[in-house]
Design a protein around this motif. Structure first.
Motif, PDB file in Angstrom:
ATOM      1  N   GLN A   1       0.806  -1.087  -0.190  1.00 49.04           N
ATOM      2  CA  GLN A   1      -0.082  -0.018  -0.066  1.00 49.04           C
ATOM      3  C   GLN A   1       0.879   1.238   0.090  1.00 49.04           C
ATOM      4  N   ALA A   2       1.974   1.251   0.590  1.00 45.54           N
ATOM      5  CA  ALA A   2       2.720   2.469   0.809  1.00 45.54           C
ATOM      6  C   ALA A   2       3.502   2.464  -0.613  1.00 45.54           C
ATOM      7  N   GLU A   3       3.914   1.662  -1.259  1.00 43.76           N
ATOM      8  CA  GLU A   3       4.382   1.865  -2.556  1.00 43.76           C
ATOM      9  C   GLU A   3       3.397   2.413  -3.644  1.00 43.76           C
ATOM     10  N   VAL A   4       2.207   1.955  -3.693  1.00 43.72           N
ATOM     11  CA  VAL A   4       1.080   2.273  -4.350  1.00 43.72           C
ATOM     12  C   VAL A   4       0.811   3.901  -4.036  1.00 43.72           C
ATOM     13  N   GLU A   5       0.971   4.032  -2.911  1.00 44.74           N
ATOM     14  CA  GLU A   5       0.701   5.627  -2.409  1.00 44.74           C
ATOM     15  C   GLU A   5       1.764   6.655  -2.815  1.00 44.74           C
ATOM     16  N   ALA A   6       2.964   6.047  -2.653  1.00 39.60           N
ATOM     17  CA  ALA A   6       4.115   6.745  -3.265  1.00 39.60           C
ATOM     18  C   ALA A   6       4.192   7.001  -4.691  1.00 39.60           C
ATOM     19  N   ASN A   7       3.810   5.855  -5.407  1.00 42.53           N
ATOM     20  CA  ASN A   7       3.822   5.746  -6.839  1.00 42.53           C
ATOM     21  C   ASN A   7       2.682   6.841  -7.443  1.00 42.53           C
ATOM     22  N   THR A   8       1.687   6.879  -6.681  1.00 43.30           N
ATOM     23  CA  THR A   8       0.476   7.791  -7.062  1.00 43.30           C
ATOM     24  C   THR A   8       0.897   9.181  -6.841  1.00 43.30           C
TER      25      THR A   8
ATOM     26  N   ALA B   1       2.572  14.452  -9.297  1.00 45.51           N
ATOM     27  CA  ALA B   1       3.422  15.384  -9.478  1.00 45.51           C
ATOM     28  C   ALA B   1       3.863  15.523 -10.721  1.00 45.51           C
ATOM     29  N   LEU B   2       4.186  14.432 -11.347  1.00 41.44           N
ATOM     30  CA  LEU B   2       4.649  14.542 -12.650  1.00 41.44           C
ATOM     31  C   LEU B   2       3.624  15.056 -13.923  1.00 41.44           C
ATOM     32  N   PHE B   3       2.188  14.663 -13.579  1.00 40.02           N
ATOM     33  CA  PHE B   3       1.260  14.980 -14.375  1.00 40.02           C
ATOM     34  C   PHE B   3       0.986  16.430 -14.184  1.00 40.02           C
ATOM     35  N   THR B   4       1.110  17.037 -12.744  1.00 39.89           N
ATOM     36  CA  THR B   4       0.934  18.400 -12.786  1.00 39.89           C
ATOM     37  C   THR B   4       2.148  19.143 -13.621  1.00 39.89           C
ATOM     38  N   MET B   5       3.370  18.740 -13.351  1.00 40.87           N
ATOM     39  CA  MET B   5       4.290  19.376 -14.197  1.00 40.87           C
ATOM     40  C   MET B   5       4.022  19.263 -15.660  1.00 40.87           C
ATOM     41  N   ALA B   6       3.603  18.439 -16.125  1.00 41.08           N
ATOM     42  CA  ALA B   6       3.392  18.101 -17.572  1.00 41.08           C
ATOM     43  C   ALA B   6       2.194  18.872 -18.271  1.00 41.08           C
ATOM     44  N   THR B   7       1.160  19.199 -17.256  1.00 37.86           N
ATOM     45  CA  THR B   7      -0.115  19.744 -17.534  1.00 37.86           C
ATOM     46  C   THR B   7      -0.282  21.277 -17.418  1.00 37.86           C
ATOM     47  N   GLN B   8       0.170  21.734 -16.138  1.00 33.46           N
ATOM     48  CA  GLN B   8       0.093  22.899 -15.480  1.00 33.46           C
ATOM     49  C   GLN B   8       1.214  23.632 -15.680  1.00 33.46           C
TER      50      GLN B   8
ATOM     51  N   ILE C   1       6.818  14.906 -22.448  1.00 31.59           N
ATOM     52  CA  ILE C   1       7.420  14.079 -23.273  1.00 31.59           C
ATOM     53  C   ILE C   1       7.450  12.405 -22.334  1.00 31.59           C
ATOM     54  N   PHE C   2       8.004  12.644 -21.101  1.00 36.67           N
ATOM     55  CA  PHE C   2       8.180  11.389 -20.492  1.00 36.67           C
ATOM     56  C   PHE C   2       6.781  10.759 -20.339  1.00 36.67           C
ATOM     57  N   TRP C   3       5.886  11.357 -19.805  1.00 34.20           N
ATOM     58  CA  TRP C   3       4.466  10.837 -19.787  1.00 34.20           C
ATOM     59  C   TRP C   3       3.967  10.246 -21.035  1.00 34.20           C
ATOM     60  N   MET C   4       4.089  10.929 -22.068  1.00 35.56           N
ATOM     61  CA  MET C   4       3.496  10.516 -23.368  1.00 35.56           C
ATOM     62  C   MET C   4       4.369   9.298 -23.645  1.00 35.56           C
ATOM     63  N   LYS C   5       5.672   9.149 -23.308  1.00 36.07           N
ATOM     64  CA  LYS C   5       6.206   8.000 -23.718  1.00 36.07           C
ATOM     65  C   LYS C   5       5.858   6.711 -22.807  1.00 36.07           C
ATOM     66  N   ALA C   6       5.894   6.991 -21.301  1.00 41.38           N
ATOM     67  CA  ALA C   6       5.615   6.013 -20.417  1.00 41.38           C
ATOM     68  C   ALA C   6       4.383   5.536 -20.505  1.00 41.38           C
ATOM     69  N   ARG C   7       3.285   6.540 -20.880  1.00 40.56           N
ATOM     70  CA  ARG C   7       1.827   6.248 -20.657  1.00 40.56           C
ATOM     71  C   ARG C   7       1.084   6.116 -21.820  1.00 40.56           C
TER      72      ARG C   7
END
Length: 146
Positions: A50-57, A62-69, A77-83
């Motif tokens: 559960q702790a691993e899932v929470e940290a990854n989330t 944070a990455l999503f916010t950096m990429a979108t806002q 670019i990282f998001w688009m390649k990874a996801r």
């Protein structure tokens, strides 16, 4: 290791969760808590997952916010390649400066011999199976005496 029946303190449980969330190996967490990995899995396995899932989330958010806002192009670019499955397009085109495909086998053998003489004349050393004149596989393709 120690007996797995001793009670874990709240601080030990909290620290184990933090370590798991930060990517510390289960082996290391078990060592920190002075127990073997099997005991760790039995006693804290679900909590650590559960702790691993929470940290990854949290990192993904944070990455999503950096990429979108925050207009962070690298994050986008990282998001688009990874996801989204984006990949770098690598196009390989062979470049042949001297296309010799039009030569007959005899003409090609003569060209190889000419190049060998040129290399030897410049003090170069030729070695390898393709240039071994005693090799029956290539003997018929390379003129002798060159």
């Amino acid at each position: 290791m120690t007996d797995e029946t001793y009670p874990l303190t709240d601080d030990q449980r909290r620290m184990a969760r933090v370590m798991a969330g930060m990517g510390v190996a289960r082996r290391q967490i078990a060592k920190y808590l002075r127990m073997d990995e099997a005991a760790l899995a039995t006693r804290l396995g679900d909590d650590l997952e559960q702790a691993e899932v929470e940290a990854n989330t949290k990192v993904a958010k944070a990455l999503f916010t950096m990429a979108t806002q925050k207009n962070n192009v690298a994050a986008a670019i990282f998001w688009m390649k990874a996801r989204a499955g984006w990949r770098e397009k690598i196009e390989i085109r062979p470049v042949v400066e001297n296309d010799l495909s039009y030569l007959t086998d005899a003409e090609l053998a003569a060209e190889i011999a000419r190049i060998e003489r040129e290399i030897r004349g410049a003090g170069g050393v030729l070695e390898g199976p393709a240039l071994d004149r005693d090799d029956d596989r290539v003997a018929s393709r390379i003129p002798r005496g060159g």
